[in-house]
Design a protein around this motif. Structure first.
Motif, short mmCIF file in Angstrom:
data_model
loop_
_atom_site.label_atom_id
_atom_site.label_comp_id
_atom_site.label_asym_id
_atom_site.label_seq_id
_atom_site.Cartn_x
_atom_site.Cartn_y
_atom_site.Cartn_z
N VAL A 46 0.86 -1.17 0.00
CA VAL A 46 0.00 0.00 0.00
C VAL A 46 0.90 1.23 0.00
N LEU A 47 0.70 2.08 -0.98
CA LEU A 47 1.49 3.30 -1.09
C LEU A 47 0.61 4.50 -0.80
N THR A 48 1.07 5.33 0.11
CA THR A 48 0.36 6.56 0.43
C THR A 48 1.36 7.70 0.47
N PRO A 49 1.88 8.10 -0.69
CA PRO A 49 2.97 9.07 -0.70
C PRO A 49 2.59 10.48 -0.26
N GLY A 50 1.36 10.90 -0.44
CA GLY A 50 0.94 12.23 -0.02
C GLY A 50 1.47 13.32 -0.93
N GLY A 60 6.23 6.10 14.97
CA GLY A 60 6.94 4.83 15.09
C GLY A 60 6.17 3.62 14.62
N GLU A 61 4.84 3.67 14.67
CA GLU A 61 4.05 2.51 14.29
C GLU A 61 4.16 2.20 12.80
N PHE A 62 4.70 3.14 11.99
CA PHE A 62 4.87 2.89 10.57
C PHE A 62 6.10 2.04 10.27
N GLY A 63 7.02 1.93 11.20
CA GLY A 63 8.20 1.10 11.00
C GLY A 63 9.37 1.80 10.35
N PHE A 64 9.25 3.10 10.08
CA PHE A 64 10.34 3.82 9.44
C PHE A 64 11.56 3.87 10.36
N PRO A 68 13.05 -2.81 7.31
CA PRO A 68 13.93 -2.60 6.15
C PRO A 68 13.26 -2.08 4.89
N ASN A 69 12.00 -2.33 4.68
CA ASN A 69 11.35 -1.93 3.44
C ASN A 69 10.39 -0.76 3.60
N VAL A 70 10.54 0.02 4.64
CA VAL A 70 9.69 1.18 4.85
C VAL A 70 10.49 2.43 4.51
N VAL A 71 9.98 3.22 3.58
CA VAL A 71 10.65 4.45 3.17
C VAL A 71 9.69 5.62 3.32
N SER A 72 10.24 6.80 3.42
CA SER A 72 9.40 8.00 3.52
C SER A 72 8.87 8.36 2.14
#
Length: 96
Positions: A46-50, A60-64, A68-72
């Motif tokens: 799921v991509l929610t780039p905004g 913190g709950e986003f895992g960033f 390893p595979n969570v990016v801003s």
């Protein structure tokens, strides 16, 4: 996703209050639930780039920063840019 800070929550400190559970219209507050780590194999993302830069370290709950595979959203936009380090493809092309 509701998150309760157990170290600051009056309910967990004194077994009093419980206001969050009373006012949550979705009924999402479960004081008996405990934290757990679950590993999932997924077939989609799921991509929610905004539209604006977002400081992902604030949530913190986003895992960033530790998953390893969570990016801003800014990192993701740069990865997909045709002039970016991955030439507009992901995963990046193999370079030998």
């Amino acid at each position: 996703m509701p998150v309760i800070d157990r170290e600051s929550c009056i309910h967990f400190k004194t077994d009093q209050c419980g206001l969050c559970g009373k006012v949550c219209q979705a009924g999402a507050i479960d004081y008996e639930q405990s934290e757990e780590t679950v590993q999932l194999k997924v077939g989609s993302v799921v991509l929610t780039p905004g539209f604006e830069a977002f400081d992902a370290t604030r949530r913190g709950e986003f895992g960033f920063g530790y998953a390893p595979n969570v990016v801003s959203n800014v990192q993701f936009e740069r990865m997909l840019s045709a002039s970016g380090p991955h030439a507009g493809t992901y995963p990046p092309p193999q370079r030998w």
